[in-house]
Design an enzyme around this catalytic site. Structure first.
Site, PDB file in Angstrom:
ATOM      1  N   SER A   1       0.815  -1.217   0.000  1.00 25.08           N
ATOM      2  CA  SER A   1       0.000   0.000   0.000  1.00 25.08           C
ATOM      3  C   SER A   1       0.849   1.268   0.000  1.00 25.08           C
ATOM      4  CB  SER A   1      -0.926   0.017   1.229  1.00 25.08           C
ATOM      5  OG  SER A   1      -1.706  -1.145   1.281  1.00 25.08           O
ATOM      6  N   ASP A   2       0.224   2.362  -0.376  1.00 24.62           N
ATOM      7  CA  ASP A   2       0.852   3.678  -0.308  1.00 24.62           C
ATOM      8  C   ASP A   2       1.292   3.926   1.139  1.00 24.62           C
ATOM      9  OD1 ASP A   2       1.317   6.471  -0.043  1.00 24.62           O
ATOM     10  OD2 ASP A   2      -0.044   6.898  -1.699  1.00 24.62           O
TER      11      ASP A   2
END
Length: 291
Positions: A89-90
């Site tokens: 994920s970011d």
């Protein structure tokens, strides 16, 4: 390798645990010509690979044929018809979710969606690996994450299984953190969370087109309630994809485009889920929500 003392912020945790050891040598990036996901191998272009790893964006680590795509168009060489099935994920969203969970050392956390294992490593750094359990639906992804976590010094228990069922042997948990979006809150997560504990879960675009983050507190009666906050784009959990033809954007606009924080959700002890706007007694129903 656990941090001692008061909980650090998500940003500090990211600075303390490098992302690179958790990213496989083969990742997927959009083709400059088509936008389809094509492989990028570390050994072929190490500089570009590192740029992807250290950027504030998701890193796609696995792809599969889009089940909605006709078989005749699928082409693994060009990436046509393939979609992301696993990613790191970011980091900015990881940080947000850690801060939202209000973690302190010693808490027990159930993570739903292990992925590469990087977020589990952040949790283990804050809480101790013995206090983190992570569930991953894909067996091969779970094996990779388990190995990466052990090699990095964070021997988190990684369980291959259906995340919607949680992991009862490790319950009760102080926090449940999901790294895939849901269209309804699995009641097993509520059952496995201590009263007063909370569940942090990104939400599918069932009522707001941007898919906000939900934070829900579990009550002593077996129910849960909470509100939503800013958008948190995540891949959906299996079974939580929004079907074609859902008119969430139109419904949201017809409601004068309310901010995500105006929405809340109540889950009754019987498991019924009630979406509301501004206050629990003002229930709304943009689309039929799964029970």
């Amino acid at each position: 390798m656990q941090r001692d003392g008061p909980a650090v912020t998500g940003t500090e945790a990211l600075a303390s645990v490098p992302r690179e050891p958790f990213i496989p040598s083969r990742i997927y990036v959009p083709s400059e010509d088509t936008g389809w996901l094509v492989p990028l191998h570390r050994e072929d272009d190490p500089e570009r690979w590192r740029q992807q790893v250290y950027a504030n964006r998701p890193v796609v680590t696995a792809v599969a044929p889009d089940p909605r795509a006709p078989t005749r168009i699928l082409d693994p060489t060009t990436g046509r018809g393939y979609v992301s099935t696993s990613s790191s994920s970011d980091p900015r969203i990881m940080s947000r979710m850690i801060d939202a969970a209000d973690l302190v050392p010693g808490m027990r956390v159930l993570e739903i969606g292990t992925g590469t294992g990087y977020n589990a490593a952040l949790l283990a750094y804050l809480l101790g690996a013995e206090n983190v359990v992570s569930v991953e639906v894909d067996v091969s992804v779970a094996e990779y994450a388990r190995s990466s976590l052990a090699a990095a010094g964070y021997p988190v228990r990684v369980v291959a299984g259906d995340g919607t069922e949680g992991y009862p042997p490790g319950a009760p948990y102080d926090r449940v953190i999901a790294t895939a979006s849901v269209a309804a809150l699995p009641y097993a997560w509520i059952e496995q969370t201590r009263p007063g504990g909370c569940i942090v879960a990104p939400w599918a675009a069932t009522f707001h087109p941007d898919g906000p983050l939900g934070l829900f507190t579990v009550g002593g009666d077996g129910g849960a309630e909470g509100r939503f906050s800013d958008p948190a784009p995540f891949m959906p959990m299996r079974g939580s994809r929004i079907p074609p033809g859902t008119h969430v954007q139109e419904w949201w606009e017809s409601m004068d485009e309310p901010e995500p924080a105006r929405f809340g959700l109540t889950v009754t002890p019987e498991g019924h889920q009630r979406l509301w706007l501004d206050e629990p007694r003002r229930m709304v129903d943009p689309t039929p929500m799964p029970e």
